[in-house]
Design a protein around this motif. Structure first.
Motif, mmCIF file in Angstrom:
data_model
loop_
_atom_site.group_PDB
_atom_site.id
_atom_site.type_symbol
_atom_site.label_atom_id
_atom_site.label_comp_id
_atom_site.label_asym_id
_atom_site.label_seq_id
_atom_site.Cartn_x
_atom_site.Cartn_y
_atom_site.Cartn_z
ATOM 1 N N TYR A 142 83.761 -29.890 -53.478
ATOM 2 C CA TYR A 142 84.747 -28.707 -53.620
ATOM 3 C C TYR A 142 84.500 -28.295 -55.125
ATOM 4 O O TYR A 142 83.864 -28.525 -55.866
ATOM 5 C CB TYR A 142 86.314 -29.354 -53.636
ATOM 6 N N GLY A 143 85.148 -26.899 -54.982
ATOM 7 C CA GLY A 143 84.911 -25.878 -56.346
ATOM 8 C C GLY A 143 83.517 -25.679 -56.551
ATOM 9 O O GLY A 143 82.984 -24.804 -55.777
ATOM 10 N N ALA A 144 83.072 -25.689 -57.878
ATOM 11 C CA ALA A 144 81.761 -25.550 -58.227
ATOM 12 C C ALA A 144 80.703 -26.207 -57.346
ATOM 13 O O ALA A 144 79.676 -25.854 -57.359
ATOM 14 C CB ALA A 144 81.756 -25.593 -59.671
ATOM 15 N N ASP A 150 78.989 -31.443 -47.167
ATOM 16 C CA ASP A 150 79.306 -32.982 -47.021
ATOM 17 C C ASP A 150 78.183 -33.832 -46.935
ATOM 18 O O ASP A 150 76.980 -33.249 -46.565
ATOM 19 C CB ASP A 150 80.017 -32.999 -45.707
ATOM 20 N N SER A 151 78.248 -34.896 -47.427
ATOM 21 C CA SER A 151 76.919 -35.589 -47.569
ATOM 22 C C SER A 151 77.313 -37.390 -47.116
ATOM 23 O O SER A 151 78.660 -37.533 -47.049
ATOM 24 C CB SER A 151 76.412 -35.667 -48.806
ATOM 25 N N ALA A 152 76.329 -38.200 -46.781
ATOM 26 C CA ALA A 152 76.592 -39.501 -46.525
ATOM 27 C C ALA A 152 75.501 -40.531 -47.080
ATOM 28 O O ALA A 152 74.305 -39.941 -47.415
ATOM 29 C CB ALA A 152 76.653 -39.813 -44.976
ATOM 30 N N GLN A 153 75.811 -41.754 -47.254
ATOM 31 C CA GLN A 153 75.090 -42.697 -48.080
ATOM 32 C C GLN A 153 75.145 -43.967 -47.476
ATOM 33 O O GLN A 153 76.361 -44.386 -46.969
ATOM 34 C CB GLN A 153 75.194 -42.628 -49.781
#
Length: 205
Positions: A142-144, A150-153
């Protein structure tokens, strides 16, 4: 659980086998300092997935690759036989980013565990007392940082008691696991992620 055979291997020989293991070509690896005070003697390796010219980055890619990285530690303690089931214990860690579609799959941690077991069996690595924790992480920015999206690991932490005479096989198992988590082609005897997910979905139906 693999059957146990062969005479005990002394630590220097076991460490030499680990250093001489044939890790997958997609990895850059190096020996790193082993954690202190975990065992009287230990050896640790780090590896990271490299692509193209990034192999020239050497140490940086082995310890901090954005495509997947991990560590393996071989510990030796003759006084830990009762706890470990042998004089040696392996602890390994492997993590890699995931495509978001795969990251939200409810079976992905089961797949990671299955890959570890399959890799041990396909390499005929002898072991007892296998345990592991598989964790998937989903993140939103979010923001800057909103542009990241979105990401996943996925990460897997595992330990087991290896038995001789071939300790190099255990490093090769870790190598295979790391590459599989990073989405690289699977080896013979190990299901692709699509095949494993389809099978588990059918079993759960």
């Amino acid at each position: 659980m693999a059957r146990i055979k062969g005479a005990p291997v002394d630590f220097d020989a076991a460490a030499a086998q680990l250093r001489g293991a044939r890790l997958r070509n997609e990895l850059v690896s190096q020996e790193i300092p082993a954690p202190e005070r975990i065992a009287p003697r230990s050896i640790a390796l780090a590896a990271g997935v490299a692509r193209g010219a990034q192999r020239d980055d050497g140490d940086d890619m082995a310890t901090d690759s954005p495509y997947g990285a991990g560590r393996i530690v071989l510990m030796h303690d003759p006084d830990a036989v009762e706890e470990w089931g042998g004089e040696y214990r392996i602890v390994c860690f492997a993590q890699a980013p995931l495509e978001l579609e795969i990251g939200v799959d409810p079976f992905i941690t089961d797949v990671a565990w299955s890959w570890l077991v399959d890799a041990l069996d396909s390499r005929d690595a002898q072991y007892t007392y296998l345990s592991a924790t598989a964790t998937k992480t989903l993140s939103s920015s979010y923001g800057a940082l909103e542009a990241r999206g979105d990401s996943a690991q996925i990460e897997l932490r595992a330990s087991w008691t290896p038995h001789g005479p071939d300790f190099s096989a255990h490093a090769e198992v870790w190598s295979e696991l790391l590459c599989l988590l990073a989405g690289l082609p699977h080896a013979e005897g190990i299901d692709s992620i699509a095949a494993r997910r389809s099978r588990q979905a059918a079993e759960g139906a």
